[in-house]
Design an enzyme around this catalytic site. Sequence first.
Site, PDB file in Angstrom:
ATOM      1  N   THR A 126       0.818  -1.212   0.000  1.00  0.00           N
ATOM      2  CA  THR A 126       0.000   0.000   0.000  1.00  0.00           C
ATOM      3  C   THR A 126       0.853   1.263   0.000  1.00  0.00           C
ATOM      4  OG1 THR A 126      -1.433   1.292   1.485  1.00  0.00           O
ATOM      5  CG2 THR A 126      -0.139  -0.398   2.522  1.00  0.00           C
ATOM      6  N   ASP A 127       0.267   2.361  -0.492  1.00  0.00           N
ATOM      7  CA  ASP A 127       0.973   3.656  -0.444  1.00  0.00           C
ATOM      8  C   ASP A 127       1.177   4.127   0.999  1.00  0.00           C
ATOM      9  OD1 ASP A 127      -1.681   4.382   0.120  1.00  0.00           O
ATOM     10  OD2 ASP A 127      -1.847   5.855  -1.503  1.00  0.00           O
ATOM     11  N   GLU A 128       0.433   3.530   1.949  1.00  0.00           N
ATOM     12  CA  GLU A 128       0.521   4.008   3.337  1.00  0.00           C
ATOM     13  C   GLU A 128       1.879   3.706   3.970  1.00  0.00           C
ATOM     14  OE1 GLU A 128      -3.062   3.593   5.603  1.00  0.00           O
ATOM     15  OE2 GLU A 128      -4.265   3.377   3.789  1.00  0.00           O
ATOM     16  N   TYR A 151      -1.537  -0.266  11.098  1.00  0.00           N
ATOM     17  CA  TYR A 151      -1.766  -0.949   9.816  1.00  0.00           C
ATOM     18  C   TYR A 151      -0.579  -0.722   8.879  1.00  0.00           C
ATOM     19  CZ  TYR A 151      -3.339  -1.429   4.970  1.00  0.00           C
ATOM     20  OH  TYR A 151      -3.415  -1.753   3.628  1.00  0.00           O
ATOM     21  N   LYS A 155       2.209  -3.420   7.311  1.00  0.00           N
ATOM     22  CA  LYS A 155       2.418  -3.637   5.877  1.00  0.00           C
ATOM     23  C   LYS A 155       3.878  -3.343   5.489  1.00  0.00           C
ATOM     24  CE  LYS A 155      -0.200  -4.600   3.141  1.00  0.00           C
ATOM     25  NZ  LYS A 155      -0.645  -5.954   2.666  1.00  0.00           N
TER      26      LYS A 155
HETATM   27  P1  NAD Z   1     -10.150  -6.851   2.597  1.00  0.00           P
HETATM   28  O1  NAD Z   1     -10.119  -6.463   4.042  1.00  0.00           O
HETATM   29  O2  NAD Z   1     -11.364  -6.535   1.789  1.00  0.00           O
HETATM   30  O3  NAD Z   1      -9.886  -8.413   2.453  1.00  0.00           O
HETATM   31  C1  NAD Z   1      -8.870  -9.083   3.131  1.00  0.00           C
HETATM   32  C2  NAD Z   1      -9.079 -10.574   2.896  1.00  0.00           C
HETATM   33  O4  NAD Z   1      -8.022 -11.279   3.567  1.00  0.00           O
HETATM   34  C3  NAD Z   1     -10.396 -11.100   3.461  1.00  0.00           C
HETATM   35  O5  NAD Z   1     -11.015 -11.942   2.529  1.00  0.00           O
HETATM   36  C4  NAD Z   1      -9.967 -11.872   4.704  1.00  0.00           C
HETATM   37  O6  NAD Z   1     -10.838 -12.939   5.025  1.00  0.00           O
HETATM   38  C5  NAD Z   1      -8.589 -12.361   4.296  1.00  0.00           C
HETATM   39  N1  NAD Z   1      -7.708 -12.637   5.456  1.00  0.00           N
HETATM   40  C6  NAD Z   1      -7.483 -11.829   6.526  1.00  0.00           C
HETATM   41  N2  NAD Z   1      -6.639 -12.433   7.380  1.00  0.00           N
HETATM   42  C7  NAD Z   1      -6.305 -13.633   6.829  1.00  0.00           C
HETATM   43  C8  NAD Z   1      -5.461 -14.697   7.226  1.00  0.00           C
HETATM   44  N3  NAD Z   1      -4.790 -14.655   8.380  1.00  0.00           N
HETATM   45  N4  NAD Z   1      -5.341 -15.766   6.418  1.00  0.00           N
HETATM   46  C9  NAD Z   1      -6.033 -15.823   5.246  1.00  0.00           C
HETATM   47  N5  NAD Z   1      -6.861 -14.862   4.821  1.00  0.00           N
HETATM   48  C10 NAD Z   1      -6.996 -13.768   5.601  1.00  0.00           C
HETATM   49  O7  NAD Z   1      -8.857  -6.201   1.969  1.00  0.00           O
HETATM   50  P2  NAD Z   1      -8.611  -5.454   0.587  1.00  0.00           P
HETATM   51  O8  NAD Z   1      -9.043  -4.054   0.715  1.00  0.00           O
HETATM   52  O9  NAD Z   1      -9.105  -6.298  -0.516  1.00  0.00           O
HETATM   53  O10 NAD Z   1      -7.013  -5.443   0.557  1.00  0.00           O
HETATM   54  C11 NAD Z   1      -6.284  -6.519  -0.011  1.00  0.00           C
HETATM   55  C12 NAD Z   1      -4.805  -6.215   0.040  1.00  0.00           C
HETATM   56  O11 NAD Z   1      -4.536  -4.998  -0.638  1.00  0.00           O
HETATM   57  C13 NAD Z   1      -4.266  -6.027   1.445  1.00  0.00           C
HETATM   58  O12 NAD Z   1      -2.983  -6.613   1.508  1.00  0.00           O
HETATM   59  C14 NAD Z   1      -4.173  -4.524   1.625  1.00  0.00           C
HETATM   60  O13 NAD Z   1      -3.169  -4.168   2.541  1.00  0.00           O
HETATM   61  C15 NAD Z   1      -3.839  -4.094   0.206  1.00  0.00           C
HETATM   62  N6  NAD Z   1      -4.261  -2.749  -0.176  1.00  0.00           N
HETATM   63  C16 NAD Z   1      -5.547  -2.342   0.018  1.00  0.00           C
HETATM   64  C17 NAD Z   1      -5.945  -1.083  -0.417  1.00  0.00           C
HETATM   65  C18 NAD Z   1      -7.378  -0.606  -0.273  1.00  0.00           C
HETATM   66  O14 NAD Z   1      -7.657   0.550  -0.601  1.00  0.00           O
HETATM   67  N7  NAD Z   1      -8.315  -1.428   0.152  1.00  0.00           N
HETATM   68  C19 NAD Z   1      -5.016  -0.239  -1.017  1.00  0.00           C
HETATM   69  C20 NAD Z   1      -3.704  -0.697  -1.201  1.00  0.00           C
HETATM   70  C21 NAD Z   1      -3.340  -1.958  -0.781  1.00  0.00           C
HETATM   71  P1  TYD Z   2     -10.185   4.857   4.543  1.00  0.00           P
HETATM   72  O1  TYD Z   2     -11.209   4.449   3.529  1.00  0.00           O
HETATM   73  O2  TYD Z   2     -10.278   4.303   5.923  1.00  0.00           O
HETATM   74  O3  TYD Z   2      -8.768   4.554   3.893  1.00  0.00           O
HETATM   75  P2  TYD Z   2      -7.278   4.947   4.420  1.00  0.00           P
HETATM   76  O4  TYD Z   2      -7.350   5.450   5.797  1.00  0.00           O
HETATM   77  O5  TYD Z   2      -6.614   3.625   4.345  1.00  0.00           O
HETATM   78  O6  TYD Z   2      -6.768   5.944   3.451  1.00  0.00           O
HETATM   79  O7  TYD Z   2     -10.194   6.442   4.669  1.00  0.00           O
HETATM   80  C1  TYD Z   2      -9.983   7.266   3.539  1.00  0.00           C
HETATM   81  C2  TYD Z   2      -9.977   8.703   4.002  1.00  0.00           C
HETATM   82  O8  TYD Z   2     -11.267   9.034   4.525  1.00  0.00           O
HETATM   83  C3  TYD Z   2      -8.997   8.974   5.137  1.00  0.00           C
HETATM   84  O9  TYD Z   2      -8.453  10.295   4.995  1.00  0.00           O
HETATM   85  C4  TYD Z   2      -9.859   8.902   6.381  1.00  0.00           C
HETATM   86  C5  TYD Z   2     -11.196   9.450   5.884  1.00  0.00           C
HETATM   87  N1  TYD Z   2     -12.383   8.900   6.594  1.00  0.00           N
HETATM   88  C6  TYD Z   2     -13.327   9.774   7.131  1.00  0.00           C
HETATM   89  O10 TYD Z   2     -13.199  11.014   7.053  1.00  0.00           O
HETATM   90  N2  TYD Z   2     -14.415   9.234   7.765  1.00  0.00           N
HETATM   91  C7  TYD Z   2     -14.604   7.897   7.892  1.00  0.00           C
HETATM   92  O11 TYD Z   2     -15.611   7.470   8.494  1.00  0.00           O
HETATM   93  C8  TYD Z   2     -13.626   7.012   7.327  1.00  0.00           C
HETATM   94  C9  TYD Z   2     -13.780   5.517   7.432  1.00  0.00           C
HETATM   95  C10 TYD Z   2     -12.525   7.562   6.684  1.00  0.00           C
END
Ligand code: NAD
Ligand code: TYD
Length: 341
Positions: A126-128, A151, A155
């Site tokens: 992630t970019d985070e 988090y 990562k």
């Molecule tokens: P999500 O929370 O929707 O899904 C996570 C999945 O992982 C779920 O299906 C969960 O059951 C499974 N999981 C959790 N713990 C597990 C374990 N111990 N063993 C096996 N499976 C397990 O997540 P997402 O948003 O789809 O993110 C997927 C990946 O992408 C993550 O690695 C996250 O860090 C990364 N990512 C997410 C975002 C975003 O905006 N959502 C952005 C950049 C990177």
């Molecule tokens: P989020 O979807 O939790 O992603 P991330 O924190 O991983 O970037 O949040 C996106 C942005 O929205 C972040 O700046 C936090 C803000 N946010 C709110 O203002 N209110 C909310 O209830 C949530 C969940 C996020």
Amino acid sequence: MKNILVTGGAGFIGSNFVHHMLAKYPEYNIVVYDKLTYAGNLDNLLPVKDDPRYAFVQGDICDAAQVKNAVEQHDVDTIVNFAAETHVDRSIMDPDAFIQTDVYGTYVLLEVAKELGVARYHQISTDEVYGHIPEGHSSVETDPLEPRSPYAASKAAGDMMVDAYFITYGLPVTISRGSNNIGPYQYPEKVVPLFATNAMEGLPLPIYGDGMQKRDYQYVIDHCEGIDAVLHHGQLGEAYNVGTGNEIDNLTMVQTLLDELGASADLIRHVEDRAGHDRRYSLNVDKLKSLGWVSRHTNEEAIRKTVRWYADNEWWWSKIKSGEFKEYYQKQYGERLALAN
Ligand code: NAD
Ligand code: TYD
């Protein structure tokens, strides 16, 4: 590449990746390996459930014997690791599962990949991991990792372990670092699906602080295409940023979302800010572009398309917004909303 283990494939991005890969590559088989935590949902995989090239294994990435078994049984040559605890607010409340899955679980997968000679290990990051980015700079892959939330720190630790396995053992690895994804099947704890579904239910939209934090909201399929490009054309041992290359502030995001729904800005509430809230993320995506990939949606197009999906798929999110979700919502927002003006 023929048999791909997609860990976390029942979650948001993982399930979209499974749909993308099965549709694009008729010769690939996909095994989803997922623990089915609160965020895992087999509804996300309904469209492929009868595809003979798809299999599902319920398992934990922290369980080495179970992972080994899945890799051996399905003759896996490629692991793409999406499995993670992913929500910053939950990591602030309770970091434990984040350390387990995102750090220890990554290590377990790397060990199995090394022991069984898996041909490719790809880590979804992630970019985070770059931390808060001041105006005037966009992160490049060689920037130092300066994570600030539990988090992001878990990562970043995963990324460093992946690098260590490349350098120390020569494991064939790649990493992709995506910006905020939005699109179908995202659990409605993340801001865009939370606000879209709240607005449809006439519930308040809790904006943290002043709402001027900036994020690069990208459409999930653009991200999946970026991962696909890295898997096929990326250089081993390298990381690649994936995003639109532009970011917008949260107030602009919410105005776009409300406009798409034709809903009122009266629903907006400014609530107590998130602890340690990163003000800005920004990615330079030139390295991935050099592999021939392009992002096909702007931030605004991604938001509008996502909101329309939630408007058309109430069956998917209405069952989630009960049970565990309600408990979490009360804990995260109950007092904040009560104190909001
Ligand atoms: P999500 O929370 O929707 O899904 C996570 C999945 O992982 C779920 O299906 C969960 O059951 C499974 N999981 C959790 N713990 C597990 C374990 N111990 N063993 C096996 N499976 C397990 O997540 P997402 O948003 O789809 O993110 C997927 C990946 O992408 C993550 O690695 C996250 O860090 C990364 N990512 C997410 C975002 C975003 O905006 N959502 C952005 C950049 C990177
Ligand atoms: P989020 O979807 O939790 O992603 P991330 O924190 O991983 O970037 O949040 C996106 C942005 O929205 C972040 O700046 C936090 C803000 N946010 C709110 O203002 N209110 C909310 O209830 C949530 C969940 C996020």
